[in-house]
Design a protein around this motif. Structure first.
Motif, PDB file in Angstrom:
ATOM      1  N   PHE B 208       0.803  -1.219   0.000  1.00 44.68           N
ATOM      2  CA  PHE B 208       0.000   0.000   0.000  1.00 44.68           C
ATOM      3  C   PHE B 208       0.838   1.273   0.000  1.00 44.68           C
ATOM      4  O   PHE B 208       0.367   2.327  -0.395  1.00 44.68           O
ATOM      5  N   THR B 209       2.085   1.192   0.475  1.00 45.76           N
ATOM      6  CA  THR B 209       2.856   2.423   0.643  1.00 45.76           C
ATOM      7  C   THR B 209       4.036   2.536  -0.316  1.00 45.76           C
ATOM      8  O   THR B 209       4.794   3.492  -0.252  1.00 45.76           O
ATOM      9  N   ILE B 210       4.185   1.558  -1.211  1.00 44.18           N
ATOM     10  CA  ILE B 210       5.393   1.540  -2.042  1.00 44.18           C
ATOM     11  C   ILE B 210       5.268   2.437  -3.282  1.00 44.18           C
ATOM     12  O   ILE B 210       6.263   2.809  -3.897  1.00 44.18           O
ATOM     13  N   GLY B 211       4.033   2.805  -3.630  1.00 42.71           N
ATOM     14  CA  GLY B 211       3.853   3.702  -4.777  1.00 42.71           C
ATOM     15  C   GLY B 211       4.126   2.999  -6.097  1.00 42.71           C
ATOM     16  O   GLY B 211       4.270   1.776  -6.144  1.00 42.71           O
ATOM     17  N   ASN B 212       4.233   3.792  -7.149  1.00 35.49           N
ATOM     18  CA  ASN B 212       4.446   3.169  -8.465  1.00 35.49           C
ATOM     19  C   ASN B 212       5.662   3.745  -9.165  1.00 35.49           C
ATOM     20  O   ASN B 212       5.687   3.973 -10.360  1.00 35.49           O
ATOM     21  N   GLN B 213       6.718   3.992  -8.365  1.00 37.62           N
ATOM     22  CA  GLN B 213       7.950   4.537  -8.938  1.00 37.62           C
ATOM     23  C   GLN B 213       8.926   3.422  -9.296  1.00 37.62           C
ATOM     24  O   GLN B 213      10.095   3.687  -9.569  1.00 37.62           O
ATOM     25  N   GLY B 214       8.456   2.186  -9.241  1.00 43.41           N
ATOM     26  CA  GLY B 214       9.320   1.087  -9.646  1.00 43.41           C
ATOM     27  C   GLY B 214      10.139   0.472  -8.523  1.00 43.41           C
ATOM     28  O   GLY B 214      10.943  -0.415  -8.764  1.00 43.41           O
ATOM     29  N   LEU B 215       9.925   0.946  -7.291  1.00 43.25           N
ATOM     30  CA  LEU B 215      10.640   0.365  -6.159  1.00 43.25           C
ATOM     31  C   LEU B 215      10.078  -1.032  -5.870  1.00 43.25           C
ATOM     32  O   LEU B 215       8.871  -1.244  -5.919  1.00 43.25           O
ATOM     33  N   GLU B 216      10.978  -1.991  -5.626  1.00 44.73           N
ATOM     34  CA  GLU B 216      10.534  -3.346  -5.314  1.00 44.73           C
ATOM     35  C   GLU B 216      11.197  -3.830  -4.036  1.00 44.73           C
ATOM     36  O   GLU B 216      12.373  -3.592  -3.818  1.00 44.73           O
ATOM     37  N   THR B 217      10.426  -4.508  -3.178  1.00 48.51           N
ATOM     38  CA  THR B 217      11.042  -5.236  -2.087  1.00 48.51           C
ATOM     39  C   THR B 217      10.860  -6.716  -2.412  1.00 48.51           C
ATOM     40  O   THR B 217      10.172  -7.056  -3.379  1.00 48.51           O
ATOM     41  N   LEU B 218      11.450  -7.558  -1.585  1.00 45.21           N
ATOM     42  CA  LEU B 218      11.363  -8.995  -1.839  1.00 45.21           C
ATOM     43  C   LEU B 218       9.899  -9.424  -1.932  1.00 45.21           C
ATOM     44  O   LEU B 218       9.502 -10.156  -2.848  1.00 45.21           O
ATOM     45  N   SER B 219       9.071  -8.931  -0.990  1.00 49.91           N
ATOM     46  CA  SER B 219       7.665  -9.339  -0.968  1.00 49.91           C
ATOM     47  C   SER B 219       6.938  -8.934  -2.237  1.00 49.91           C
ATOM     48  O   SER B 219       6.229  -9.734  -2.836  1.00 49.91           O
ATOM     49  N   THR B 220       7.107  -7.685  -2.647  1.00 45.93           N
ATOM     50  CA  THR B 220       6.371  -7.237  -3.824  1.00 45.93           C
ATOM     51  C   THR B 220       6.911  -7.923  -5.078  1.00 45.93           C
ATOM     52  O   THR B 220       6.163  -8.198  -6.012  1.00 45.93           O
ATOM     53  N   TYR B 221       8.208  -8.228  -5.062  1.00 45.19           N
ATOM     54  CA  TYR B 221       8.801  -8.956  -6.191  1.00 45.19           C
ATOM     55  C   TYR B 221       8.152 -10.328  -6.317  1.00 45.19           C
ATOM     56  O   TYR B 221       7.731 -10.739  -7.407  1.00 45.19           O
ATOM     57  N   ILE B 222       8.065 -11.039  -5.184  1.00 37.61           N
ATOM     58  CA  ILE B 222       7.475 -12.378  -5.205  1.00 37.61           C
ATOM     59  C   ILE B 222       6.003 -12.299  -5.621  1.00 37.61           C
ATOM     60  O   ILE B 222       5.514 -13.124  -6.393  1.00 37.61           O
ATOM     61  N   TYR B 223       5.326 -11.270  -5.112  1.00 36.08           N
ATOM     62  CA  TYR B 223       3.902 -11.095  -5.422  1.00 36.08           C
ATOM     63  C   TYR B 223       3.700 -10.907  -6.925  1.00 36.08           C
ATOM     64  O   TYR B 223       2.882 -11.591  -7.555  1.00 36.08           O
ATOM     65  N   ALA B 224       4.499 -10.020  -7.504  1.00 40.05           N
ATOM     66  CA  ALA B 224       4.396  -9.778  -8.947  1.00 40.05           C
ATOM     67  C   ALA B 224       4.704 -11.056  -9.710  1.00 40.05           C
ATOM     68  O   ALA B 224       4.040 -11.405 -10.683  1.00 40.05           O
ATOM     69  N   ASP B 225       5.730 -11.759  -9.213  1.00 37.08           N
ATOM     70  CA  ASP B 225       6.159 -13.017  -9.805  1.00 37.08           C
ATOM     71  C   ASP B 225       5.040 -14.059  -9.794  1.00 37.08           C
ATOM     72  O   ASP B 225       4.761 -14.712 -10.793  1.00 37.08           O
ATOM     73  N   ALA B 226       4.417 -14.178  -8.634  1.00 36.56           N
ATOM     74  CA  ALA B 226       3.378 -15.190  -8.454  1.00 36.56           C
ATOM     75  C   ALA B 226       2.172 -14.871  -9.324  1.00 36.56           C
ATOM     76  O   ALA B 226       1.496 -15.762  -9.820  1.00 36.56           O
TER      77      ALA B 226
END
Lengths: 265, 264
Positions: B208-226
């Motif tokens: 919810f707080t990461i925005g859409n500037q292309g920043l990725e953390t491990l969790s959001t990376y896995i989420y996008a991946d999945a």
């Protein structure tokens, strides 16, 4: 002026930074949920979001279904976790501490990786994904949060109550139902707090376990926020907040207990 | 006797079920197959390609972001939370209760409410979401746990020690550094570690707080991946490494705790 000086030199004033921080990042944001929930897109006060929820059978279905899944998960965690906590509370301290550690350890693996691993396990055993996988995955993810508080209360329980009950002629079953179980209720209720709400509010987990066939309420909220339907999303969050408040009132007795949850180390 | 055996068997079956998925991930990190569950012979290839900076740059970037966010958030929450705990401890009963309640709100709320509420805050203030907002959000949900781990230490402390230090001529600052700090240090350390793990594990608040500037953390990376349908194979060795590192860390911490108890 002098009073203010006394206050700022006392250690009470050390609360101030955190108080300000909490107001900005906890209280104001929560009020914003309320504000957004009761306004429409143009910022006018309205109940349109709630009437939308009531008019949307899909959202209500997801809500009811999520509560159902959460109840089954919670019951499953109690039924499977209670015996484990009971056995551990009667083993010697060093051993039970190690086992408790082993129960908590998987929690340090990212929840999404854990969920994908559960999917892999089901594939590996050639079991179909779906409701069964969903319940298994949820219990798998949250059972440590049930075992730990129950174990804590059972551990602290005065053994002489059991002996007294036995001396007074109670059989094993009676000892459990009339003495042990009631005394462990605080542990159960803090366990319920830590299992029930997270189950409803997790998102993405349910989709992964059911190949996108089932979604829970958390996902509904996230989708609406994601699609810029902030007001509706806020209204759904507010409904969830009420549910949280109701659950925590139900388990207020255990508050002192759950506040010690940080003592895992 | 039979009963004891049944009890132990029950415990170990439960543990086996809990560990089965993790074991599968670790086992399949040593094979090349793209799909989890396909065994194509033993190989270190996934480990090699994980550390081959070119191929999986974005995954390593996500990992670095996750660690950076966790370290900053955990450090700030430890400082903020410890100071707050000392303050709260010295409040009168009623205000102490009120602050205690405020402190538990983020814990009770759950990830999604915290995430939505902070999202609305940043949106209303017109702040572009990115690294800073994620860190602020993580501090928000980590600090309460630090307060809760420092508080018991303050309660156990002999209140006369601080007064004694003052009577012996220490300034309040010295008394804090030489008397209070050593007493609460174990609580601060466990609070820090708890904050670290909470931050690394977080997914909902980050989304919810990461925005859409292309920043990725491990969790959001896995989420996008999945969501794309598969799991990048390199996530298997990465998860295996994370699991083993955490296992070792926890063993060390527990050893330390046991030693501390024995010396007391």
């Amino acid at each position: 002026m002098k009073k203010a000086l006394v206050f700022f030199s006392s250690r009470k004033s050390w609360t101030l930074p955190y108080l300000i921080f909490s107001i900005v990042f906890v209280i104001v944001p929560l009020l914003l949920i309320v504000v957004y929930a009761f306004t429409d897109e143009n910022g006018h006060m309205s109940l349109v979001n709630f009437s939308k929820f009531l008019a949307h059978p899909e959202a209500i279905n997801t809500f009811v279904y999520s509560i159902g899944v959460a109840i089954i998960t919670t019951l499953g965690c109690i039924l499977l976790g209670y015996p484990a906590a009971w056995i551990l509370s009667r083993s010697n301290m060093g051993y039970s501490k190690t086992i408790i550690m082993l129960f908590i350890l998987p929690m340090w693996v990212n929840i999404l990786i854990r969920t994908l691993a559960t999917v892999a396990l089901f594939d590996f055993l050639r079991l179909p994904l779906g409701e069964g996988a969903l319940i298994f995955g949820m219990i798998y993810n949250f059972i440590p949060f049930m075992i730990y508080p129950i174990y804590n209360t059972l551990q602290k329980m005065d053994r002489s109550y059991i002996e007294a009950a036995q001396d007074l002629g109670a059989n094993n079953f009676q000892v459990f139902w009339k003495v042990v179980f009631p005394l462990s209720l605080p542990g159960i209720s803090s366990g319920v707090m830590m299992v029930f709400m997270p189950t409803i509010s997790t998102f993405a987990i349910a989709e992964l376990l059911t190949m996108n066939n089932i979604k829970l309420f958390g996902t509904t909220i996230q989708e609406n926020i994601n699609n810029s339907l902030w007001n509706y999303g806020a209204a759904l969050s507010l409904i969830m907040l009420f549910l949280i408040a109701a659950t925590s009132l139900f388990s207020t007795d255990s508050k002192n207990d759950s506040s010690q949850g940080g003592g895992v180390w | 006797m039979v009963r004891r055996v049944i009890e132990q068997v029950y415990l170990w079956i439960l543990l086996l079920l809990l560990y089965a998925p993790i074991i599968i991930i670790i086992v399949y990190s040593f094979t090349e197959a793209k799909v989890l569950g396909n065994w194509t012979g033993f190989s270190w290839k996934l480990y090699e390609s994980l550390f081959d900076t070119g191929a999986h740059h974005s995954l390593m970037n996500a990992m670095i972001n996750t660690i950076a966010i966790a370290l900053i958030a955990a450090t700030v929450s430890t400082v903020l939370g410890s100071i707050a705990a000392i303050g709260i401890f010295n409040l009168r009963a009623r205000s102490r209760k009120a602050m205690g309640f405020v402190n538990t709100i983020p814990i009770l709320n759950g990830d999604i409410i915290t995430g939505v509420s902070l999202f609305l805050l940043f949106v209303s203030l017109g702040i572009t979401q990115g690294f800073t907002t994620v860190v602020l959000a993580h501090i928000t949900f980590c600090t309460p746990y630090v307060v809760l781990s420092v508080m018991p230490r303050l309660k156990q402390m002999n209140p006369n020690l601080y007064e004694a230090a003052l009577d012996l001529g220490a300034t309040p600052m010295q008394a804090l550094r030489k008397v209070i700090l050593p007493e609460i240090r174990p609580g601060m350390i466990s609070g820090f570690l708890l904050a670290l793990t909470l931050s690394i594990d977080d997914f909902a608040v980050t989304v919810f707080t990461i925005g859409n500037q292309g920043l990725e953390t491990l969790s959001t990376y896995i989420y996008a991946d999945a969501r794309k349908g598969g799991l990048t194979p390199e996530l298997r060795p990465l998860s295996a490494i994370i699991f083993v590192v955490i296992l070792i860390l926890l063993i060390i911490i527990n050893r330390r705790a046991d030693k501390a108890k024995k010396t007391e």
